[in-house]
Motif scaffolding. Sequence first.
Motif, PDB file in Angstrom:
ATOM      1  N   ALA A   1       0.507  -1.616   0.211  1.00 49.26           N
ATOM      2  CA  ALA A   1       0.057   0.949   0.311  1.00 49.26           C
ATOM      3  C   ALA A   1       0.610   1.170  -0.296  1.00 49.26           C
ATOM      4  O   ALA A   1       0.468   2.440  -0.438  1.00 49.26           O
ATOM      5  N   ALA A   2       1.572   1.267   0.883  1.00 50.82           N
ATOM      6  CA  ALA A   2       2.989   2.439   0.960  1.00 50.82           C
ATOM      7  C   ALA A   2       3.694   2.919  -0.684  1.00 50.82           C
ATOM      8  O   ALA A   2       3.681   3.939  -0.944  1.00 50.82           O
ATOM      9  N   VAL A   3       3.433   2.013  -0.983  1.00 49.53           N
ATOM     10  CA  VAL A   3       4.557   1.926  -2.657  1.00 49.53           C
ATOM     11  C   VAL A   3       3.679   2.285  -3.264  1.00 49.53           C
ATOM     12  O   VAL A   3       3.769   3.161  -4.856  1.00 49.53           O
ATOM     13  N   LEU A   4       2.557   2.150  -3.260  1.00 54.42           N
ATOM     14  CA  LEU A   4       1.081   2.457  -4.012  1.00 54.42           C
ATOM     15  C   LEU A   4       0.460   3.467  -4.107  1.00 54.42           C
ATOM     16  O   LEU A   4       0.436   4.747  -4.976  1.00 54.42           O
ATOM     17  N   THR A   5       0.777   4.354  -2.070  1.00 55.35           N
ATOM     18  CA  THR A   5       0.960   5.458  -2.463  1.00 55.35           C
ATOM     19  C   THR A   5       2.183   6.895  -2.954  1.00 55.35           C
ATOM     20  O   THR A   5       1.917   7.911  -3.054  1.00 55.35           O
ATOM     21  N   GLY A   6       3.157   6.218  -2.889  1.00 54.54           N
ATOM     22  CA  GLY A   6       4.199   6.566  -3.524  1.00 54.54           C
ATOM     23  C   GLY A   6       3.825   6.696  -5.056  1.00 54.54           C
ATOM     24  O   GLY A   6       4.179   8.266  -5.230  1.00 54.54           O
ATOM     25  N   TYR A   7       3.800   5.510  -5.600  1.00 56.12           N
ATOM     26  CA  TYR A   7       3.705   6.541  -6.965  1.00 56.12           C
ATOM     27  C   TYR A   7       2.267   6.750  -7.532  1.00 56.12           C
ATOM     28  O   TYR A   7       2.448   7.118  -8.399  1.00 56.12           O
ATOM     29  N   ALA A   8       1.226   7.369  -6.510  1.00 57.61           N
ATOM     30  CA  ALA A   8      -0.027   8.204  -6.994  1.00 57.61           C
ATOM     31  C   ALA A   8       0.842   9.277  -6.907  1.00 57.61           C
ATOM     32  O   ALA A   8      -0.106   9.992  -7.092  1.00 57.61           O
ATOM     33  N   ASP A   9       1.676   9.601  -6.490  1.00 54.30           N
ATOM     34  CA  ASP A   9       2.053  10.747  -6.040  1.00 54.30           C
ATOM     35  C   ASP A   9       2.959  11.215  -7.653  1.00 54.30           C
ATOM     36  O   ASP A   9       3.824  10.744  -7.703  1.00 54.30           O
ATOM     37  N   PRO A  10       1.803  12.754  -7.374  1.00 54.82           N
ATOM     38  CA  PRO A  10       2.477  13.535  -9.429  1.00 54.82           C
ATOM     39  C   PRO A  10       4.106  13.605  -9.726  1.00 54.82           C
ATOM     40  O   PRO A  10       4.672  13.507 -10.257  1.00 54.82           O
ATOM     41  N   ALA A  11       4.912  14.147  -8.541  1.00 53.06           N
ATOM     42  CA  ALA A  11       6.048  14.534  -8.386  1.00 53.06           C
ATOM     43  C   ALA A  11       7.117  13.118  -7.926  1.00 53.06           C
ATOM     44  O   ALA A  11       8.180  13.161  -9.112  1.00 53.06           O
ATOM     45  N   ILE A  12       6.852  11.822  -7.358  1.00 57.16           N
ATOM     46  CA  ILE A  12       6.905  10.540  -7.545  1.00 57.16           C
ATOM     47  C   ILE A  12       7.140   9.824  -8.508  1.00 57.16           C
ATOM     48  O   ILE A  12       8.067   9.431  -9.627  1.00 57.16           O
ATOM     49  N   ARG A  13       6.215  10.366  -9.284  1.00 56.08           N
ATOM     50  CA  ARG A  13       5.284   9.822 -10.812  1.00 56.08           C
ATOM     51  C   ARG A  13       6.210  10.597 -12.050  1.00 56.08           C
ATOM     52  O   ARG A  13       6.550   9.825 -13.303  1.00 56.08           O
ATOM     53  N   ARG A  14       6.664  11.712 -11.685  1.00 55.36           N
ATOM     54  CA  ARG A  14       7.383  12.847 -12.331  1.00 55.36           C
ATOM     55  C   ARG A  14       8.706  12.110 -12.676  1.00 55.36           C
ATOM     56  O   ARG A  14       8.547  11.803 -13.574  1.00 55.36           O
ATOM     57  N   TRP A  15       9.293  12.571 -11.220  1.00 53.35           N
ATOM     58  CA  TRP A  15      11.100  11.941 -11.245  1.00 53.35           C
ATOM     59  C   TRP A  15      11.018  10.629 -11.345  1.00 53.35           C
ATOM     60  O   TRP A  15      12.514  10.169 -12.201  1.00 53.35           O
ATOM     61  N   HIS A  16      10.498   9.872 -11.628  1.00 48.63           N
ATOM     62  CA  HIS A  16      10.561   7.938 -10.778  1.00 48.63           C
ATOM     63  C   HIS A  16      10.088   7.617 -12.610  1.00 48.63           C
ATOM     64  O   HIS A  16      10.134   6.717 -12.746  1.00 48.63           O
ATOM     65  N   CYS A  17       9.377   8.589 -13.259  1.00 51.92           N
ATOM     66  CA  CYS A  17       9.165   7.992 -14.691  1.00 51.92           C
ATOM     67  C   CYS A  17       8.341   6.759 -14.898  1.00 51.92           C
ATOM     68  O   CYS A  17       8.394   5.748 -15.717  1.00 51.92           O
ATOM     69  N   ARG A  18       7.285   6.516 -13.802  1.00 54.24           N
ATOM     70  CA  ARG A  18       6.641   5.277 -13.607  1.00 54.24           C
ATOM     71  C   ARG A  18       5.372   5.681 -12.741  1.00 54.24           C
ATOM     72  O   ARG A  18       5.849   6.541 -12.303  1.00 54.24           O
ATOM     73  N   SER A  19       4.497   4.741 -13.188  1.00 48.83           N
ATOM     74  CA  SER A  19       3.198   4.372 -12.583  1.00 48.83           C
ATOM     75  C   SER A  19       3.014   2.980 -11.888  1.00 48.83           C
ATOM     76  O   SER A  19       4.116   2.144 -12.101  1.00 48.83           O
ATOM     77  N   MET A  20       2.387   2.876 -11.025  1.00 60.92           N
ATOM     78  CA  MET A  20       2.988   1.624 -10.098  1.00 60.92           C
ATOM     79  C   MET A  20       1.653   0.946  -9.966  1.00 60.92           C
ATOM     80  O   MET A  20       0.104   1.693  -9.355  1.00 60.92           O
ATOM     81  N   THR A  21       0.837  -0.018 -10.282  1.00 58.40           N
ATOM     82  CA  THR A  21      -0.766  -1.177 -10.296  1.00 58.40           C
ATOM     83  C   THR A  21      -0.063  -1.603  -9.064  1.00 58.40           C
ATOM     84  O   THR A  21       0.864  -2.162  -8.842  1.00 58.40           O
ATOM     85  N   ASP A  22      -1.427  -2.438  -8.118  1.00 65.31           N
ATOM     86  CA  ASP A  22      -1.048  -3.016  -7.254  1.00 65.31           C
ATOM     87  C   ASP A  22      -0.515  -4.404  -7.453  1.00 65.31           C
ATOM     88  O   ASP A  22       0.545  -4.954  -6.142  1.00 65.31           O
ATOM     89  N   ASP A  23      -0.614  -4.869  -8.058  1.00 68.81           N
ATOM     90  CA  ASP A  23      -0.137  -6.006  -9.225  1.00 68.81           C
ATOM     91  C   ASP A  23       1.682  -5.961  -9.586  1.00 68.81           C
ATOM     92  O   ASP A  23       2.494  -6.623  -9.361  1.00 68.81           O
ATOM     93  N   GLU A  24       1.734  -4.934  -9.769  1.00 73.72           N
ATOM     94  CA  GLU A  24       3.233  -4.514  -9.750  1.00 73.72           C
ATOM     95  C   GLU A  24       4.137  -4.114  -8.842  1.00 73.72           C
ATOM     96  O   GLU A  24       4.806  -4.047  -7.917  1.00 73.72           O
ATOM     97  N   ALA A  25       3.262  -3.369  -7.365  1.00 74.61           N
ATOM     98  CA  ALA A  25       3.685  -3.238  -6.273  1.00 74.61           C
ATOM     99  C   ALA A  25       3.983  -4.505  -5.660  1.00 74.61           C
ATOM    100  O   ALA A  25       5.569  -4.536  -5.410  1.00 74.61           O
ATOM    101  N   ARG A  26       3.563  -5.245  -6.428  1.00 73.52           N
ATOM    102  CA  ARG A  26       4.046  -6.736  -5.225  1.00 73.52           C
ATOM    103  C   ARG A  26       5.296  -7.262  -6.354  1.00 73.52           C
ATOM    104  O   ARG A  26       5.926  -7.727  -4.884  1.00 73.52           O
ATOM    105  N   ASP A  27       5.214  -6.950  -7.454  1.00 73.73           N
ATOM    106  CA  ASP A  27       5.752  -7.549  -8.803  1.00 73.73           C
ATOM    107  C   ASP A  27       8.177  -6.462  -7.986  1.00 73.73           C
ATOM    108  O   ASP A  27       8.248  -7.459  -7.735  1.00 73.73           O
ATOM    109  N   TRP A  28       7.366  -5.229  -7.672  1.00 78.63           N
ATOM    110  CA  TRP A  28       8.028  -4.287  -7.360  1.00 78.63           C
ATOM    111  C   TRP A  28       9.344  -4.743  -6.185  1.00 78.63           C
ATOM    112  O   TRP A  28      10.261  -4.594  -6.267  1.00 78.63           O
ATOM    113  N   ILE A  29       8.322  -5.278  -4.952  1.00 80.74           N
ATOM    114  CA  ILE A  29       8.895  -5.642  -4.066  1.00 80.74           C
ATOM    115  C   ILE A  29       9.585  -6.671  -3.917  1.00 80.74           C
ATOM    116  O   ILE A  29      10.833  -7.144  -2.934  1.00 80.74           O
ATOM    117  N   HIS A  30       9.173  -7.563  -4.857  1.00 77.92           N
ATOM    118  CA  HIS A  30       9.617  -9.197  -4.624  1.00 77.92           C
ATOM    119  C   HIS A  30      11.017  -9.178  -5.298  1.00 77.92           C
ATOM    120  O   HIS A  30      12.022 -10.184  -5.494  1.00 77.92           O
TER     121      HIS A  30
END
Length: 207
Positions: A38-67
């Motif tokens: 949930a924290a990873v999803l909250t992070g990538y929902a932020d426009p500044a984080i999305r802007r500078w890290h150039c990615r969005s994140m779905t729930d499944d992607e957050a699981r994979d990102w952690i793994h």
Amino acid sequence: MPRTTPPALAPGTMARLPQPDLPAGELRLRPWRPGDRAAVLTGYADPAIRRWHCRSMTDDEARDWIHTWPRRWQHETGAGWAIVDDSGVLGQISLRRLALADALAEVSYWVLPTARGRRIAPRALTALATWCFTTLGLHRIELAHSTANPASCRVAQRAAFTAEGTKRGEGWHADGWHDMHLHARLATDPPTGDPVPQPGHRRRPRT
Ligand SMILES: CC(C)(COP(=O)(O)OP(=O)(O)OC[C@H]1O[C@@H](n2cnc3c(N)ncnc32)[C@H](O)[C@@H]1OP(=O)(O)O)[C@@H](O)C(=O)NCCC(=O)NCCS
């Protein structure tokens, strides 16, 4: 073709270590857990984080990102930590590129919008750099940020990452090419940035 110099750090130098928890005053850097999704999803929902890290994140992607982080540790291609305090996850910091043979890494970080204004990133960066130099044995850590991102420039300065120059048109972002400031810290540099943080350090968040 054989190298004429031996690797600065032998293969296996990192993989044979357990990924550590790193204290940083009242903050702690710890490996990601499945429950942090949930924290990873909250992070990538932020426009500044999305802007500078150039990615969005779905729930499944957050699981994979952690793994993916334990695998990257084992393959010695990167390493990711959650920045936490007693209240939970506040941000992330990672070695996003790693070249053990050159004892070199590049670092990346973000802080959740609700946690900004407490110099969390510079404190986490100082703690991570200290471990990288003293335990892992890296020689150089690089940090690059868009010239349009002054907050990241301050983070680099606070953590004693020397500004080395501007890489023209190096960052490909949603709005086009960005010039990138390159900062770096060497194992031999004096720690002239923020001292290792003291418990209780807290600034009033900007309004
Ligand atoms: C950059 C970021 C990690 C810093 O978070 P933080 O640790 O909470 O940092 P703070 O808000 O305490 O600010 C750190 C410094 O930047 C300065 N700063 C913050 N926002 C700023 C802005 N918009 N313009 C100029 N300076 C700014 C602060 O004044 C502070 O400087 P100081 O230490 O001299 O007082 C956070 O803003 C973030 O996650 N941004 C979006 C993602 C990002 O930019 N990641 C880095 C990509 S290279």
